[in-house]
Every structure is written in structure tokens, then in C-alpha cells.
Design an enzyme around this catalytic site. Structure first.
Site, PDB file in Angstrom:
ATOM      1  N   ARG A   1      -0.519  15.866  54.997  1.00 28.84           N
ATOM      2  CA  ARG A   1       0.112  14.654  55.512  1.00 28.84           C
ATOM      3  C   ARG A   1       0.704  13.854  54.354  1.00 28.84           C
ATOM      4  NH1 ARG A   1      -5.075  10.731  56.961  1.00 28.84           N
ATOM      5  NH2 ARG A   1      -5.144   9.679  54.926  1.00 28.84           N
TER       6      ARG A   1
ATOM      7  N   LYS B   1      -6.496 -14.381  13.312  1.00 24.22           N
ATOM      8  CA  LYS B   1      -7.609 -15.320  13.441  1.00 24.22           C
ATOM      9  C   LYS B   1      -7.422 -16.515  12.512  1.00 24.22           C
ATOM     10  CE  LYS B   1     -12.600 -15.800  12.762  1.00 24.22           C
ATOM     11  NZ  LYS B   1     -13.903 -15.125  12.585  1.00 24.22           N
TER      12      LYS B   1
ATOM     13  N   THR C   1       0.823  -1.211   0.000  1.00 19.73           N
ATOM     14  CA  THR C   1       0.000   0.000   0.000  1.00 19.73           C
ATOM     15  C   THR C   1       0.854   1.256   0.000  1.00 19.73           C
ATOM     16  OG1 THR C   1      -0.051   0.069   2.415  1.00 19.73           O
ATOM     17  CG2 THR C   1      -1.816  -1.140   1.332  1.00 19.73           C
TER      18      THR C   1
ATOM     19  N   THR D   1      -7.405  -0.786   2.180  1.00 21.20           N
ATOM     20  CA  THR D   1      -7.356  -2.257   2.280  1.00 21.20           C
ATOM     21  C   THR D   1      -8.676  -2.860   2.740  1.00 21.20           C
ATOM     22  OG1 THR D   1      -6.522  -2.127   4.548  1.00 21.20           O
ATOM     23  CG2 THR D   1      -4.878  -2.240   2.766  1.00 21.20           C
TER      24      THR D   1
ATOM     25  N   ASN E   1       3.256   4.311  60.230  1.00 22.25           N
ATOM     26  CA  ASN E   1       3.495   5.632  60.800  1.00 22.25           C
ATOM     27  C   ASN E   1       4.992   5.940  60.766  1.00 22.25           C
ATOM     28  OD1 ASN E   1       0.816   6.373  61.641  1.00 22.25           O
ATOM     29  ND2 ASN E   1       0.984   4.895  63.308  1.00 22.25           N
TER      30      ASN E   1
ATOM     31  N   GLY F   1      24.006  -4.838  52.401  1.00 21.42           N
ATOM     32  CA  GLY F   1      23.014  -5.548  51.607  1.00 21.42           C
ATOM     33  C   GLY F   1      21.861  -4.680  51.144  1.00 21.42           C
TER      34      GLY F   1
ATOM     35  N   VAL G   1      -9.211   4.754   3.521  1.00 19.15           N
ATOM     36  CA  VAL G   1      -9.750   3.522   2.946  1.00 19.15           C
ATOM     37  C   VAL G   1      -8.832   3.068   1.821  1.00 19.15           C
ATOM     38  CG1 VAL G   1     -11.680   2.451   1.731  1.00 19.15           C
ATOM     39  CG2 VAL G   1     -12.126   4.152   3.524  1.00 19.15           C
TER      40      VAL G   1
ATOM     41  N   HIS H   1      14.327  -3.334  52.496  1.00 20.27           N
ATOM     42  CA  HIS H   1      12.947  -3.792  52.671  1.00 20.27           C
ATOM     43  C   HIS H   1      11.947  -2.659  52.457  1.00 20.27           C
ATOM     44  CE1 HIS H   1      14.361  -7.706  53.945  1.00 20.27           C
ATOM     45  NE2 HIS H   1      15.189  -7.116  54.786  1.00 20.27           N
TER      46      HIS H   1
ATOM     47  N   ASP I   1      -5.547   3.921  13.898  1.00 18.72           N
ATOM     48  CA  ASP I   1      -5.459   3.040  12.738  1.00 18.72           C
ATOM     49  C   ASP I   1      -6.715   2.172  12.638  1.00 18.72           C
ATOM     50  OD1 ASP I   1      -4.525   1.498  10.621  1.00 18.72           O
ATOM     51  OD2 ASP I   1      -2.472   1.473  11.404  1.00 18.72           O
ATOM     52  N   ILE I   2      -7.230   2.033  11.439  1.00 15.66           N
ATOM     53  CA  ILE I   2      -8.417   1.216  11.196  1.00 15.66           C
ATOM     54  C   ILE I   2      -8.064  -0.018  10.366  1.00 15.66           C
ATOM     55  CG2 ILE I   2     -10.757   1.149  10.254  1.00 15.66           C
ATOM     56  CD1 ILE I   2     -10.378   2.989  12.697  1.00 15.66           C
TER      57      ILE I   2
END
Length: 544
Positions: A540, A143, A40, A73, A441, A327, A71, A298, A131-132
Site C-alpha cells: 500500500r 565562551k 599551525t 594546540t 484515501n 495558481g 596534538v 494544496h 576534529d578535536i
């Protein structure tokens, strides 16, 4: 004819791509394999420029491209050739009756919708990048994978040419390509749905939604009816939080570059816990505009500091809790220097993450085979919205980015005691930014713009105060009561005066806290009696 293993020869291909990367090489390879190419618009022009024979799609449809290419394809001669099941005699007869030739290969990639949105383009330009025809061809070919191979990624062009030059793709190969194609269109559709939901959707329950939050850089955060994530697996991890939990890393397809997209420059593979701690470290270090370093263990900070250089900031952050730094995970918000690297190399460290590493720093740190060196993208930033999974769904919230009025120190209210002197006020400002990184806290003690003690994750504020003081006075191992003369930040108000009193007893000189407790008067009275400087922010910073 399809072989017993499901191999299907590639004789006819349809190619229509926006991203022309590798297109000439693909077309040449297919042509040399004897494949007829239909294409295309600009894709056909590029293939022709490469000296490869190509049939324009309008010669197949006998209908011109129209509506500025919207338009071209969407035609039975294209979709019939893609969707016909070659194993179904009726489908084969229908193709013959209508003079439609079947396609064996569809190569398509889509308009750059997400990139156009990210560029700040106008609405009209964004809509044109929905895209369409592309997704229609991709879904049709995916599919019908029993007969057609579909390729959406230029990185797979090499294997596509190899397949064309041999027996084609096996059925298993076409299924794999179909799965990748459906994931590709799902990700694309998610981006479109997310944008249109945000821009166009009429939310009938909008009165129940809080007013849009404004981040510090002026960006709005809204909560549309649809919120989608399109995640691609980046890698599998050795295990999750514990060895019996499988885990993997995923990255958002069109997300802001962050830790998931960072480059691993050296060291062992990252673990699940490494990523969690590294994210917390980056969040903490990048809360500051000055050179800053955060050391995390941690998911909690064991040291945060700013300095004139990252080396200076690292020394101060490490001094807060040398025991826990062993560590740990370190983040810097500037390039890691050779001086900082030399200090880091003296202590076992799991991860160092930064926007860059000097050549000398890399040389020093790469001598440690186990330390992981992570370089963030130059475009690294935190997403404006945070997601947190709960059973059956997600919680979304605007990221805590110090966007509240109370995060501006000039808007604080002096609630008790004398106004802070300049150096003391700088420490209070630092402490208020740093306390957000500790799990609630949280109570954070600071001196000279570095943490000296942190009490985090306790179920009551009194225990957090006691823990912060204990850690300040014991973890350095030098017998110095570092709490004395420090300043404190509390991520939420003091519900009683007991927590504040424990800080006063330890010699804390000033406190910044949100205020707003029913017992504020009691807390203020305790501060006034001790001559303690105390500011209220009205904001807070819980961190759960």
C-alpha cells in the site's frame, strides 16, 4: 583597553584552518593592520608562502606538534591565551606569572567530517576527520567573547580585516560571532554523534526495531538511538500557512541537496505554502524515470503525466484539471523546454521547479513577473529518512521510494478478470506510481499515462471513488466521460465492494490495488461479475 562600546583592539591572532579559502588575503590584511599572527602546520606554511610573517604555534608552546598533528594546540599557552578574562585581575596576573600572551582573535574552521562521510570514505579516514583541537579553540574563544573575537566562516574575513584596521569588534559584534561559532560546533558535533550512533552504538532495544529498510538503490535505512538535525536559517518568509503565523526556511547543514538548497532564478520570494506545494510536486514528478510533470494544488496533485517530452507531459497533466491548475505549482523532472514554457505562460502559475530551464524557456517565463522559477541542484535527491514533527518529538520513517516488492509490476497478482493488454498494463503501472502522490484515501484514474480524475483526502474510500469519477467526468468541461475506459489505482485495499462497484458503474476497465482486506473475496467477486481486470500488489501507499 576596551572602549565603552566594548570595542577591543585586535593585536594578536591565532589562525588554524582546514579550508584555506581567503586565507592569504586575511593574513595580509591582518598583518597590514599590525596584528601578530600565530598559526599551525599547513595554515602557517600557506601564510608564509603569501609573504606574511607568521609565528608557528610550536614556538609559542615550546612543544612540537605530535601524533600526526592530533596534538598541537591543546596546551595552556594556547588555551590560557584564549580563555583568560581580561576584565578579571586574577586572570591577567596568572597570564603574567606564566608568561602567557593573550589572543584577541581566533580564526578556525574544522576538518570536513560530514563531507568525508558523504564521500563513502573508510571508517579510519572518517575518524581522522573528527576534529578535536579546532572545536576546543572555537568553544573557548566563543565562551570568552568578552575579550576574544572568533571567526569560523571565510565569508567573514572581510569584516574581520576591517575590524582589525579600526577599533576591533564591538562587544555586540563579538557576541554575534560567538553565537555563530557555537552553532558551528553544535552542527559539527551533531554530524559526528549521528554517524557514531549509526555505526558504533550498542542498541539494547534493537529487538524492538524493525529490520533495516532497503531503498530501491540498495541503501539501508536504520534507526539509531540518536538522531540529530543541525539546521541553519536560509531565509525568513512573509508568513506561514496563514498571515498571522511567522515562518522561516531552514536547511540541514550537511543534508542532501534538495528544495531548501535550490536556486530561485526569477520571481517573488517563495512563501511557506509555495515550499510545501513545490516539495510535493518534486516528490511526484521525480517518481518517474520518463519525462514527467506534476501540477500540485494544496499539496495534492491536480494533474500528473509522463510523455516523450516534458511539453507533452505538461499538456496531458494540465488537461486532467484545467480549473485547478490555475495558481498551481508545477514540477518537471527534466529541463523545461521552450515549448513547455509557452504553455505554462498561458495560465497563472505560482511556481515552476525543475532541474533546469533552457535559455528560451527562461526568456518566455521571465516575462511573467510573479512566477517563481526554481532550479534544483544537479545532485538533487530525496533523503532516505523522513522526519515529521509531532508535539514533543519527531516521527522518523524510511522514505517511500517504491522499494517494496509489490511496486514491481511483474510481481503483481492477477486477482480477477482477464490479463491486461500491453497499453492497459502501462496505464496501470503509471497509475500505481502516481496514486502515491495523492493524500490518502486516494483513488486515481488514468488513461494514456496521464491522470484524468483523482479522489484524494477523503475519510472513506467510497467517497474517494465517487470524487475521482466526478472529477474525471466534469473538470475538462467538454462533456466527455473520461472515467469510461480509464484504469484506476487505489492506494490501499477496498474494505467493501461498494467503492469498486462505483468505479465499475463509471466504466473503469481495470484496477490495481494492494488487496489484503477481510472482504477481498467479496471485492474479487464484484470484479469477476463485471469482467473487470484487477491486480493485487500486496503493497500500500498511504500518504498522510
Amino acid at each position: 583597553m576596551t572602549s565603552p562600546e566594548g570595542f577591543h583592539p585586535i593585536k594578536r591572532a591565532l589562525i588554524s584552518v582546514f579550508d584555506k579559502t581567503g586565507l592569504a588575503e586575511l593574513a595580509l590584511g591582518l598583518h597590514q593592520a599590525g596584528v601578530e599572527i600565530i598559526s599551525t602546520g599547513s595554515t602557517a606554511a600557506r601564510i608564509s608562502q603569501a609573504g606574511v610573517p607568521v609565528t608557528p604555534v610550536e614556538q609559542v608552546t615550546e612543544f612540537p606538534e605530535m601524533l600526526d598533528g592530533r596534538v598541537k594546540t591543546l596546551h595552556p599557552r594556547i588555551h590560557g591565551g584564549i580563555l583568560a578574562d581580561r576584565g578579571n585581575p586574577e586572570h591577567v596576573q596568572t597570564l603574567q606569572d606564566h608568561g602567557i600572551e593573550a589572543f584577541d582573535l581566533v580564526v578556525v574552521n574544522l576538518y570536513p567530517f560530514a563531507e568525508t562521510v558523504a564521500s563513502g570514505a573508510a571508517e579510519e579516514e572518517i575518524i581522522e576527520k573528527i576534529d578535536i583541537g579546532g572545536p576546543s579553540m572555537v568553544r573557548a574563544a566563543a565562551k570568552n567573547h568578552s575579550s576574544v573575537a572568533v571567526v569560523v566562516d571565510p565569508l567573514r574575513y572581510g569584516e574581520t580585516v576591517s575590524a582589525a584596521q579600526a577599533e576591533g569588534f564591538s562587544l555586540a559584534g563579538r557576541k554575534r560571532l560567538a553565537a555563530l561559532a557555537f552553532a558551528h560546533t553544535a552542527s559539527y558535533d551533531t554530524a559526528v554523534a549521528r554517524w557514531t550512533a549509526s555505526e558504533f552504538a550498542d542498541d539494547v532495544d534493537s529487538a524492538d526495531i524493525p529490520a533495516p529498510a532497503t531503498l530501491s538503490e540498495g541503501r539501508k535505512v536504520e534507526f539509531p538511538r540518536f538522531a540529530g538535525l543541525a539546521l541553519n536559517r536560509v531565509s525568513t518568509l512573509r508568513y506561514g500557512e496563514n498571515s498571522h503565523q511567522p515562518a522561516a526556511l531552514y536547511a540541514e547543514h550537511d543534508g542532501t541537496p534538495g528544495l531548501a538548497q535550490a536556486s530561485v532564478l526569477h520571481g517573488k520570494d517563495m512563501s511557506y505554502n509555495n515550499y510545501v506545494d513545490a516539495d510535493a510536486a518534486v516528490r511526484t514528478a521525480f517518481d518517474f524515470t520518463e519525462p514527467a510533470v506534476a501540477i500540485i494544488k494544496h499539496a495534492n496533485p491536480c494533474g500528473v503525466a509522463v510523455g516523450t517530452t516534458v511539453a507533452e507531459a505538461h499538456r496531458a497533466a494540465h488537461a486532467c484539471d484545467p480549473l485547478s491548475a490555475f495558481g498551481g505549482v508545477i514540477a518537471a523532472n527534466r529541463e523545461v523546454s521552450a515549448e513547455m514554457a509557452a504553455a505554462v505562460a498561458e495560465v497563472f502559475t505560482e511556481v515552476v521547479v525543475a532541474p533546469g530551464f533552457s535559455a528560451e524557456a527562461l526568456e518566455v517565463l521571465k516575462r511573467k513577473k510573479n512566477v517563481r522559477l526554481i532550479q534544483l541542484s544537479p545532485e538533487h535527491t530525496r533523503d532516505p529518512v523522513e522526519y515529521k514533527q509531532i508535539s514533543g518529538g519527531m516521527l522518523l520513517q524510511a522514505s517511500d521510494r517504491f522499494q517494496a516488492p509489490g511496486d514491481q509490476p511483474e510481481k503483481w497478482t492477477l486477482a480477477a478478470g482477464p490479463a491486461a493488454e500491453e497499453a492497459q498494463f502501462k496505464d496501470l503501472t503509471f497509475a500505481w506510481r502516481a496514486v502515491r502522490s495523492a493524500k490518502s484515501n486516494a483513488i486515481l484514474l488514468a488513461k494514456n499515462q496521464a491522470t484524468v480524475g483523482i479522489g484524494m483526502g477523503q475519510v472513506n474510500r467510497l467517497d474517494s471513488c465517487r470524487l475521482a469519477v466526478h472529477r474525471a467526468n466534469t473538470l475538462a468541461g467538454d462533456g466527455v466521460e473520461r472515467a469510461r475506459g480509464s484504469v484506476a489505482a487505489s492506494d490501499a485495499f477496498f474494505p467493501f465492494a461498494d467503492g469498486l462497484q462505483s468505479l465499475i458503474t463509471a466504466g473503469v476497465s481495470a484496477v490495481v490495488q494492494p488487496g489484503g482486506s477481510q472482504r477481498d473475496a467479496e471485492v474479487i467477486a464484484a470484479a469477476d461479475e463485471a469482467g473487470l481486470t484487477m491486480y493485487f500488489t500486496g503493497t500500500r501507499h498511504f500518504y498522510h
